[in-house]
Design a protein around this motif. Structure first.
Motif, PDB file in Angstrom:
ATOM      1  N   PRO A 273       0.714  -1.266  -0.005  1.00  0.00           N
ATOM      2  CA  PRO A 273      -0.184  -0.055   0.189  1.00  0.00           C
ATOM      3  C   PRO A 273       0.454   1.407   0.267  1.00  0.00           C
ATOM      4  N   ALA A 274       2.062   1.272   1.329  1.00  0.00           N
ATOM      5  CA  ALA A 274       2.636   2.501   0.740  1.00  0.00           C
ATOM      6  C   ALA A 274       3.377   3.064  -1.170  1.00  0.00           C
ATOM      7  N   ASP A 275       2.991   1.756  -1.453  1.00  0.00           N
ATOM      8  CA  ASP A 275       3.399   2.081  -3.430  1.00  0.00           C
ATOM      9  C   ASP A 275       2.748   2.964  -3.730  1.00  0.00           C
ATOM     10  N   LYS A 276       2.716   4.266  -2.840  1.00  0.00           N
ATOM     11  CA  LYS A 276       1.506   4.436  -4.040  1.00  0.00           C
ATOM     12  C   LYS A 276       1.637   4.939  -5.043  1.00  0.00           C
ATOM     13  N   ALA A 277       2.533   5.295  -5.842  1.00  0.00           N
ATOM     14  CA  ALA A 277       3.171   5.695  -7.158  1.00  0.00           C
ATOM     15  C   ALA A 277       2.645   4.901  -9.016  1.00  0.00           C
ATOM     16  N   GLU A 278       3.371   3.545  -7.680  1.00  0.00           N
ATOM     17  CA  GLU A 278       3.120   2.592  -8.820  1.00  0.00           C
ATOM     18  C   GLU A 278       1.737   1.907  -8.819  1.00  0.00           C
ATOM     19  N   LEU A 279       1.010   1.960  -7.405  1.00  0.00           N
ATOM     20  CA  LEU A 279      -0.052   1.791  -7.859  1.00  0.00           C
ATOM     21  C   LEU A 279      -1.115   2.417  -8.767  1.00  0.00           C
ATOM     22  N   ARG A 280      -0.277   3.522  -8.090  1.00  0.00           N
ATOM     23  CA  ARG A 280      -1.573   4.632  -8.959  1.00  0.00           C
ATOM     24  C   ARG A 280      -0.945   4.492 -10.696  1.00  0.00           C
ATOM     25  N   ASN A 281       0.118   4.393 -11.180  1.00  0.00           N
ATOM     26  CA  ASN A 281       0.280   3.939 -12.485  1.00  0.00           C
ATOM     27  C   ASN A 281      -0.084   2.790 -12.582  1.00  0.00           C
ATOM     28  N   GLN A 282      -0.422   1.850 -12.069  1.00  0.00           N
ATOM     29  CA  GLN A 282      -1.110   0.348 -12.961  1.00  0.00           C
ATOM     30  C   GLN A 282      -1.929   0.648 -13.076  1.00  0.00           C
ATOM     31  N   ALA A 283      -3.009   1.250 -11.999  1.00  0.00           N
ATOM     32  CA  ALA A 283      -4.469   1.685 -11.970  1.00  0.00           C
ATOM     33  C   ALA A 283      -4.662   2.405 -13.771  1.00  0.00           C
ATOM     34  N   ARG A 284      -4.472   3.097 -14.045  1.00  0.00           N
ATOM     35  CA  ARG A 284      -3.389   4.136 -14.870  1.00  0.00           C
ATOM     36  C   ARG A 284      -3.548   3.318 -15.931  1.00  0.00           C
ATOM     37  N   LEU A 285      -2.370   2.277 -15.983  1.00  0.00           N
ATOM     38  CA  LEU A 285      -2.373   1.386 -17.233  1.00  0.00           C
ATOM     39  C   LEU A 285      -3.397   0.571 -17.452  1.00  0.00           C
ATOM     40  N   MET A 286      -3.962   0.482 -16.308  1.00  0.00           N
ATOM     41  CA  MET A 286      -5.576  -0.310 -16.700  1.00  0.00           C
ATOM     42  C   MET A 286      -6.286  -0.045 -17.270  1.00  0.00           C
ATOM     43  N   VAL A 287      -6.852   1.403 -17.009  1.00  0.00           N
ATOM     44  CA  VAL A 287      -8.025   2.354 -17.373  1.00  0.00           C
ATOM     45  C   VAL A 287      -6.884   2.788 -19.197  1.00  0.00           C
ATOM     46  N   ASP A 288      -5.898   2.703 -19.352  1.00  0.00           N
ATOM     47  CA  ASP A 288      -4.954   3.387 -20.242  1.00  0.00           C
ATOM     48  C   ASP A 288      -5.358   1.780 -21.835  1.00  0.00           C
ATOM     49  N   SER A 289      -5.736   0.861 -20.754  1.00  0.00           N
ATOM     50  CA  SER A 289      -5.585  -0.494 -21.394  1.00  0.00           C
ATOM     51  C   SER A 289      -6.830  -1.474 -21.926  1.00  0.00           C
ATOM     52  N   LYS A 290      -8.052  -0.116 -21.226  1.00  0.00           N
ATOM     53  CA  LYS A 290      -9.535  -0.636 -21.836  1.00  0.00           C
ATOM     54  C   LYS A 290      -9.249  -2.045 -21.027  1.00  0.00           C
ATOM     55  N   LEU A 291      -9.017  -2.265 -19.743  1.00  0.00           N
ATOM     56  CA  LEU A 291      -9.127  -3.152 -19.004  1.00  0.00           C
ATOM     57  C   LEU A 291      -9.883  -4.092 -17.948  1.00  0.00           C
ATOM     58  N   SER A 292     -11.342  -4.060 -18.904  1.00  0.00           N
ATOM     59  CA  SER A 292     -12.867  -4.193 -18.296  1.00  0.00           C
ATOM     60  C   SER A 292     -12.977  -5.627 -17.490  1.00  0.00           C
ATOM     61  N   ASP A 293     -13.791  -4.584 -17.002  1.00  0.00           N
ATOM     62  CA  ASP A 293     -14.507  -6.454 -16.023  1.00  0.00           C
ATOM     63  C   ASP A 293     -15.005  -7.552 -16.715  1.00  0.00           C
ATOM     64  N   ARG A 294     -15.325  -7.666 -17.904  1.00  0.00           N
ATOM     65  CA  ARG A 294     -14.875  -8.469 -18.700  1.00  0.00           C
ATOM     66  C   ARG A 294     -13.671  -9.039 -19.146  1.00  0.00           C
ATOM     67  N   LYS A 295     -12.944  -8.116 -19.778  1.00  0.00           N
ATOM     68  CA  LYS A 295     -11.923  -8.982 -19.927  1.00  0.00           C
ATOM     69  C   LYS A 295     -10.993  -9.256 -18.413  1.00  0.00           C
ATOM     70  N   LYS A 296     -11.347  -8.939 -17.284  1.00  0.00           N
ATOM     71  CA  LYS A 296     -10.950  -9.345 -16.427  1.00  0.00           C
ATOM     72  C   LYS A 296     -11.675 -11.399 -15.979  1.00  0.00           C
ATOM     73  N   GLN A 297     -13.048 -11.333 -16.127  1.00  0.00           N
ATOM     74  CA  GLN A 297     -13.227 -12.292 -16.686  1.00  0.00           C
ATOM     75  C   GLN A 297     -12.486 -13.039 -17.202  1.00  0.00           C
ATOM     76  N   ILE A 298     -12.422 -13.269 -18.556  1.00  0.00           N
ATOM     77  CA  ILE A 298     -11.994 -13.751 -19.294  1.00  0.00           C
ATOM     78  C   ILE A 298     -10.543 -14.202 -18.642  1.00  0.00           C
ATOM     79  N   LEU A 299      -9.691 -13.668 -18.310  1.00  0.00           N
ATOM     80  CA  LEU A 299      -8.350 -13.687 -17.547  1.00  0.00           C
ATOM     81  C   LEU A 299      -8.281 -15.279 -16.647  1.00  0.00           C
ATOM     82  N   MET A 300      -9.879 -14.223 -15.720  1.00  0.00           N
ATOM     83  CA  MET A 300      -9.950 -15.357 -14.420  1.00  0.00           C
ATOM     84  C   MET A 300      -9.581 -16.885 -15.162  1.00  0.00           C
ATOM     85  N   LEU A 301     -10.991 -17.034 -16.109  1.00  0.00           N
ATOM     86  CA  LEU A 301     -11.836 -18.452 -16.222  1.00  0.00           C
ATOM     87  C   LEU A 301      -9.815 -18.778 -17.106  1.00  0.00           C
TER      88      LEU A 301
END
Length: 342
Positions: A273-301
């Motif tokens: 949790p203290a890695d705030k910069a990295e967490l924010r950058n990863q969240a931004r990458l998820m959004v910019d990569s359009k990693l939707s919840d549907r895609k997360k479901q597909i990856l999990m399956l």
């Protein structure tokens, strides 16, 4: 006053202290927790650059005894994960030797090492982890603390009391914060100071996300990030929740596959949790990569061992849609496939 502080909860303390608030992790050792509460009540005039109120002295006076008392209650094996513990060198003395920024990096590295090698998920280990996180937050806040009155350099009219921190859209420092960090480290020459006086430095956005480009045109990256701000904040909250207690699924999205994805995604990393910069950058990458919840479901399956046709049937979509979705997801977001049971 001390009794009132003890009784108030963290939300009230945050409102009362404002920018002088230092968060305390739930589950933190009570002695260390109380020392941080005492510290944040007194630290307003202190900073790294103040001769009258050096922040290292306050850390030595308030935090050192609490850390030493807590470590004395633990087995020796824990000592290697707290800078200075077991060596006779105080917590503040290590900060004095390496500096606040380096201390944060050392603490994070030691915490990662503890979680990977020693953490047995016992109540004692949970408390130890929460206490380390609280101390990391303390040092982070001290590192970013500015004196109450400061001028970065002669002839430069920058308000040092403006907001310091991350870009609203990612984990990079805002333009103003990045520039002030350079000034504090004396890495800015006279020519750059003169140029910067002519520019408006944003305290909300980094250089990559500033609203307008140097030619006056609107920045496409800003517009895209602005439109996706709600999704960015959602993904950041999910990542932060899962990092706080990585041993079990923490995200409550309402979909077990999505929750499971975050659990396995965070599990294979060393994020804290203290890695705030990295967490924010990863969240931004998820959004910019359009990693939707549907895609997360597909990856999990896919991780669970299903092929594309089986995933399509499970989700009620076409196999081609599954194939297209998988091809569009960056490799960093894929999960290692679960090994089949023999």
């Amino acid at each position: 006053m001390a009794i009132m502080v003890d009784m108030e909860n963290e939300e009230h303390a945050k409102k009362r202290l404002g920018r002088y608030y230092i968060p305390i992790w739930e589950g933190c050792d009570p002695t260390v927790s109380q020392s941080i509460k005492d510290f944040r009540e007194r630290w307003k005039p202190y900073s790294t650059s103040s001769r009258r109120y050096p922040i290292g002295r306050l850390i030595q006076e308030v935090i050192d005894p609490a850390v030493a008392a807590y470590m004395a209650t633990l087995p020796v094996r824990y000592s290697g994960y707290v800078p200075g513990a077991g060596t006779g060198v105080g917590f503040s003395a290590i900060i004095g030797l390496v500096g606040l920024d380096a201390m944060v990096r050392v603490q994070r590295q030691l915490l990662r090492q503890f979680i990977k090698t020693e953490d047995r998920q016992t109540p004692r280990d949970h408390r130890f982890t929460a206490t380390l996180e609280a101390l990391i937050e303390l040092v982070c806040c001290c590192a970013s603390k500015r004196p109450q009155t400061s001028a970065p350099a002669q002839g430069v009219s920058l308000n040092a009391q403006r907001k310091h921190g991350f870009c609203d859209f990612c984990g990079e420092l805002s333009e103003f914060s990045a520039f002030m960090a350079k000034v504090a480290e004396q890495q800015v020459n006279d020519a750059e100071l003169e140029n910067r006086k002519k520019l408006e430095l944003s305290h909300q956005y980094c250089e990559g996300h500033r609203p307008k480009l140097t030619n006056g045109e609107w920045n496409p990256a800003y517009r895209q990030a602005k439109r996706s701000l709600a999704q960015f904040e959602l993904e950041l909250a999910r990542l932060s929740q899962q990092c706080a207690k990585p041993a079990t699924p923490q995200v409550k999205s309402g979909d077990q596959l999505v929750d499971g994805y975050f659990f396995h995604y965070v599990m294979r990393q060393t994020l804290q949790p203290a890695d705030k910069a990295e967490l924010r950058n990863q969240a931004r990458l998820m959004v910019d990569s359009k990693l939707s919840d549907r895609k997360k479901q597909i990856l999990m399956l896919q991780w669970s061992g299903l092929n594309q046709s089986e995933i399509a049937r499970r989700l009620g979509i076409a196999r081609q849609a599954v194939s297209k979705a998988l091809a569009s997801i960056p490799a960093m977001f894929h999960l290692k496939k679960k090994r089949p049971i023999r």
